[in-house]
Design an enzyme around this catalytic site. Structure first.
Site, mmCIF file in Angstrom:
data_model
loop_
_atom_site.group_PDB
_atom_site.id
_atom_site.type_symbol
_atom_site.label_atom_id
_atom_site.label_comp_id
_atom_site.label_asym_id
_atom_site.label_seq_id
_atom_site.Cartn_x
_atom_site.Cartn_y
_atom_site.Cartn_z
ATOM 1 N N LYS A 60 9.278 -0.938 13.995
ATOM 2 C CA LYS A 60 9.837 -0.642 12.664
ATOM 3 C C LYS A 60 10.946 0.401 12.778
ATOM 4 O O LYS A 60 12.019 0.265 12.191
ATOM 5 C CB LYS A 60 8.744 -0.040 11.759
ATOM 6 C CG LYS A 60 7.754 -0.995 11.187
ATOM 7 C CD LYS A 60 6.944 -0.222 10.138
ATOM 8 C CE LYS A 60 5.678 -0.901 9.743
ATOM 9 N NZ LYS A 60 4.802 -0.086 8.914
ATOM 10 N N GLU A 85 -4.781 -6.606 14.733
ATOM 11 C CA GLU A 85 -4.262 -5.289 14.357
ATOM 12 C C GLU A 85 -5.381 -4.254 14.454
ATOM 13 O O GLU A 85 -5.131 -3.084 14.719
ATOM 14 C CB GLU A 85 -3.670 -5.330 12.930
ATOM 15 C CG GLU A 85 -2.669 -4.218 12.666
ATOM 16 C CD GLU A 85 -1.846 -4.436 11.397
ATOM 17 O OE1 GLU A 85 -0.703 -4.919 11.487
ATOM 18 O OE2 GLU A 85 -2.332 -4.087 10.307
ATOM 19 N N GLU A 111 10.482 -4.623 4.535
ATOM 20 C CA GLU A 111 10.568 -6.047 4.166
ATOM 21 C C GLU A 111 10.270 -6.209 2.673
ATOM 22 O O GLU A 111 10.969 -6.929 1.953
ATOM 23 C CB GLU A 111 9.556 -6.879 4.965
ATOM 24 C CG GLU A 111 9.855 -7.002 6.455
ATOM 25 C CD GLU A 111 9.244 -5.879 7.283
ATOM 26 O OE1 GLU A 111 8.914 -4.804 6.712
ATOM 27 O OE2 GLU A 111 9.113 -6.069 8.505
ATOM 28 N N GLY A 153 -4.834 -1.747 5.054
ATOM 29 C CA GLY A 153 -4.028 -2.882 4.590
ATOM 30 C C GLY A 153 -4.712 -4.216 4.845
ATOM 31 O O GLY A 153 -4.791 -5.083 3.980
ATOM 32 N N ARG A 154 -5.223 -4.391 6.054
ATOM 33 C CA ARG A 154 -5.822 -5.693 6.404
ATOM 34 C C ARG A 154 -7.219 -5.862 5.838
ATOM 35 O O ARG A 154 -7.852 -6.902 6.045
ATOM 36 C CB ARG A 154 -5.820 -5.876 7.929
ATOM 37 C CG ARG A 154 -6.461 -4.741 8.692
ATOM 38 C CD ARG A 154 -6.108 -4.802 10.174
ATOM 39 N NE ARG A 154 -6.556 -3.627 10.910
ATOM 40 C CZ ARG A 154 -5.864 -2.507 11.031
ATOM 41 N NH1 ARG A 154 -4.699 -2.376 10.412
ATOM 42 N NH2 ARG A 154 -6.321 -1.504 11.742
ATOM 43 N N LYS A 193 0.843 -1.206 0.000
ATOM 44 C CA LYS A 193 0.000 0.000 0.000
ATOM 45 C C LYS A 193 0.877 1.254 0.000
ATOM 46 O O LYS A 193 0.703 2.147 -0.806
ATOM 47 C CB LYS A 193 -0.927 -0.042 1.219
ATOM 48 C CG LYS A 193 -1.806 1.173 1.368
ATOM 49 C CD LYS A 193 -2.755 1.022 2.552
ATOM 50 C CE LYS A 193 -3.420 2.364 2.831
ATOM 51 N NZ LYS A 193 -4.350 2.317 3.960
ATOM 52 N N HIS A 204 -5.455 -33.121 17.926
ATOM 53 C CA HIS A 204 -4.358 -33.961 18.409
ATOM 54 C C HIS A 204 -3.204 -33.112 18.926
ATOM 55 O O HIS A 204 -2.081 -33.609 19.050
ATOM 56 C CB HIS A 204 -3.895 -34.903 17.294
ATOM 57 C CG HIS A 204 -4.976 -35.880 16.937
ATOM 58 N ND1 HIS A 204 -5.122 -37.084 17.571
ATOM 59 C CD2 HIS A 204 -6.001 -35.791 16.061
ATOM 60 C CE1 HIS A 204 -6.180 -37.722 17.089
ATOM 61 N NE2 HIS A 204 -6.728 -36.947 16.162
HETATM 62 O O1 F6P Z 1 1.910 -4.264 9.901
HETATM 63 C C1 F6P Z 1 1.688 -2.931 9.600
HETATM 64 C C2 F6P Z 1 1.217 -2.735 8.218
HETATM 65 O O2 F6P Z 1 1.111 -1.381 7.995
HETATM 66 C C3 F6P Z 1 -0.100 -3.444 7.910
HETATM 67 O O3 F6P Z 1 -1.209 -2.758 8.353
HETATM 68 C C4 F6P Z 1 -0.012 -3.602 6.452
HETATM 69 O O4 F6P Z 1 -0.930 -4.542 5.985
HETATM 70 C C5 F6P Z 1 1.422 -4.037 6.296
HETATM 71 O O5 F6P Z 1 2.132 -3.283 7.258
HETATM 72 C C6 F6P Z 1 2.009 -3.868 4.934
HETATM 73 O O6 F6P Z 1 1.986 -2.529 4.527
HETATM 74 P P1 F6P Z 1 2.177 -2.114 3.026
HETATM 75 O O7 F6P Z 1 1.080 -2.713 2.237
HETATM 76 O O8 F6P Z 1 2.138 -0.615 3.019
HETATM 77 O O9 F6P Z 1 3.518 -2.629 2.571
#
Ligand code: F6P
Length: 549
Positions: free
Chosen positions: A513, A358, A216, A272-273, A210, A389
């Protein structure tokens, strides 16, 4: 600042506390069913293809009425309407919350700041459909002219969990000749394992972010580009045929070297979620095809309409949200298990963890005041029979109250062979048996009647009274998956509304972060990082020693 009374001081809250104290410490499911067997049919709500049975909950009509009064007093439906209208109910980010517009029909009107956003949504869906069809048909080729056979989604959190979960869920609907992989972890092993057996000439990377700033994702995307270029003779222009982006941030996408024509857009009013039915679903759309993807969106929309229009006493997300509040706030339950009896839903609970934790992992209210009540539960679980199990022992005979959702389907996947299809009744027998055992347990007298020696009776007695919701549908289709997800989205919404928290921000992930960025130079270069606490300083020193040994 809102001048409404604090939640726990509301008369509707104290009425629930009194009711909880009155109802024999904990109402017994055996007695509730003995007194009212018809609850098995009465406490069922239907939405779309879902049959949601909440009869095995520690509630009676009075409990449900009191919970509904709490929902009315906290104006859950008022906030719901504000969300659907596009008001900026994400107060800390001053944003509208409009994932529901992502699945609105083409002729719907949903306005943000006076602009109807539905045409933009459908324009992106059309662009995605066109691209997905080209990849699926082989018309979209890689740099060397070979067709794309592998699709690797690079994203994290909401930009990974949704498509990865749905890809698993809908595997039998996917183009089996294509390979799909999902890379999220900044641990280089994730990308390594995802691409080690792939041919770069046949591989498409979808960089899903987003913000397009998530470390990452950008790190993995950069490494993926190096891998691609190394495999294709270093020709920069290959990137345009092998990389597309899903983002709200055109500037950053272009800066990364991805052609803006290869960007699929979404908007800041999609959290995002809550985003996998936006452009973030591109990998899934390639896998299942645009028509199936639209069926998925229709499934979401069915539940959106239900949430908007069903009366409170038959409103599934409202009821499920309130039941969670009953246990979390009045019984001290700390967690909630989601236990799908479907191998294809193996990633469903992991997806819900982000959606729920979240969203509702908050300790200040919408005005920034500390809440004086518990908020979101720990959500956990894995597919049912495997869990039986492993950890079901604790649910059955441990000391904690763990409400659980059991999810199952009447039909196995159509593509299974006859012998494997025949296993389905056994799978579902387990679901029903667990629901029964959890609810009704086994009394000491029942154990004795089996001739069990007296010293073993306590060990073999099951207290029961563990509440479950059973969600049944005929089969796991794209539409049913959309319905399930929207059900949980709105359930989470209901709880956040009652708790008066902002379910749509996630400031809690920021600190880690920021600190990771500060600590990294200490690991790579041994740099002095001012402000590191003594424990972390010692850990960093130990790490460097091990690394350099
Ligand atoms: O974990 C934090 C967060 O901002 C989430 O809400 C989001 O889904 C994720 O990181 C990834 O963010 P982006 O889509 O901006 O890379």
């Amino acid at each position: 600042m809102s001048d409404s009374p604090k939640l726990t001081r509301r008369p509707e809250w104290t009425a629930l506390e009194d009711h909880r104290a009155d109802s024999l410490q904990r109402p017994r499911l055996r007695e509730l069913f003995a007194a009212d067997p018809a609850r098995a049919e009465r406490y069922v709500v239907r939405v779309g293809d879902l049959r949601i049975d909440y009869s095995k909950h520690l509630v009676n009509d009075e409990t449900l009425a009191l919970l509904q009064e709490l929902a009315a007093a906290t104006d859950v439906f008022g906030l719901r309407d504000a969300m659907f209208r596009g008001e900026k109910i994400n107060v800390t980010e001053d944003r509208a919350v409009l994932h529901t517009a992502l699945r609105a029909p083409r002729d719907a009107v949903v306005e943000v700041d006076g602009e109807n956003v539905v045409p933009q949504v459908h324009a992106v869906l059309d662009k995605m459909s066109d691209f997905a069809e080209r990849v699926r048909s082989g018309a979209w080729t890689g740099h060397t002219g070979r067709r794309i056979r592998n699709v690797v989604n690079i994203g994290i959190g909401g930009s990974d969990l949704g498509p990865a979960m749905a890809y698993e869920a809908l595997r039998t609907f996917t183009a089996r000749e294509l390979t799909f992989r999902f890379v999220s972890n900044v641990d280089g092993a994730d990308l390594h394992e995802a691409v080690r057996d792939l041919d770069p000439a046949e591989t498409l990377f979808i960089v899903a972010s987003k913000t397009f700033t998530t470390i990452e994702t950008i790190t993995n995307a950069t490494s993926a580009r190096s891998w691609l270029l190394a495999g294709l003779g270093g020709e920069e222009k290959a990137v345009a045929r092998h990389f597309v982006a899903l983002s709200t941030n055109a500037g950053k996408v272009t800066g990364f070297g991805i052609d803006p024509d290869n960007m699929f857009e979404f908007w800041d009013w999609v959290g995002g979620r809550y985003s996998f039915d936006s452009a973030i679903g591109l990998s899934l759309m390639i896998a299942i095809g645009p028509d199936r993807f639209r069926e998925l969106l229709d499934g979401f929309h069915t539940v959106d309409e239900h949430f908007q229009n069903a009366p409170a006493e038959a409103n599934a997300p409202l009821i499920l949200g309130l039941l969670g509040i009953w246990y979390g706030n009045f019984f001290g339950a700390e967690s909630h298990a989601v236990l799908p009896y479907s191998h294809y839903l193996s990633k469903f609970t992991a997806y819900l963890q982000q959606l729920d934790m979240e969203s509702n992992g908050k300790s200040v209210d919408r005005d920034g005041q500390a809440v004086g009540w518990e908020t979101g539960p720990v959500v956990w679980g894995t597919p049912g029979t495997n869990g039986q199990h492993a950890y079901y022992q604790l649910i059955h005979q441990g000391t904690r109250l763990i409400p659980a959702d059991l999810i199952g389907f009447a039909r196995p996947a159509a593509e299974l062979g006859d012998e494997l299809k025949a296993q389905h009744d056994l799978l579902m027998a387990n679901l029903f048996a667990q629901g029964q055992a959890l609810a009704f347990g086994k009394t000491a007298d029942e154990v004795r009647a089996e001739g069990i020696p007296e010293e073993q009776v306590p060990h073999r007695t099951f207290q029961g009274n563990h509440p479950t919701t059973t969600i049944l549908a005929r089969e796991l289709t794209p539409s049913v998956l959309g319905q399930l997800i929207a059900l949980y989205e709105h359930k989470v919404f209901v709880q956040g509304a009652v708790w008066n928290i902002d379910s749509f921000d996630q400031w809690g992930v920021e600190l880690g972060k920021v600190l990771a960025k500060r600590v990294e130079p200490a690991l790579t270069q041994g740099a002095d990082v001012p402000g590191l606490d003594p424990s972390t300083t010692a850990l960093v020193a130990a790490y460097r020693e091990l690394k350099n040994a």
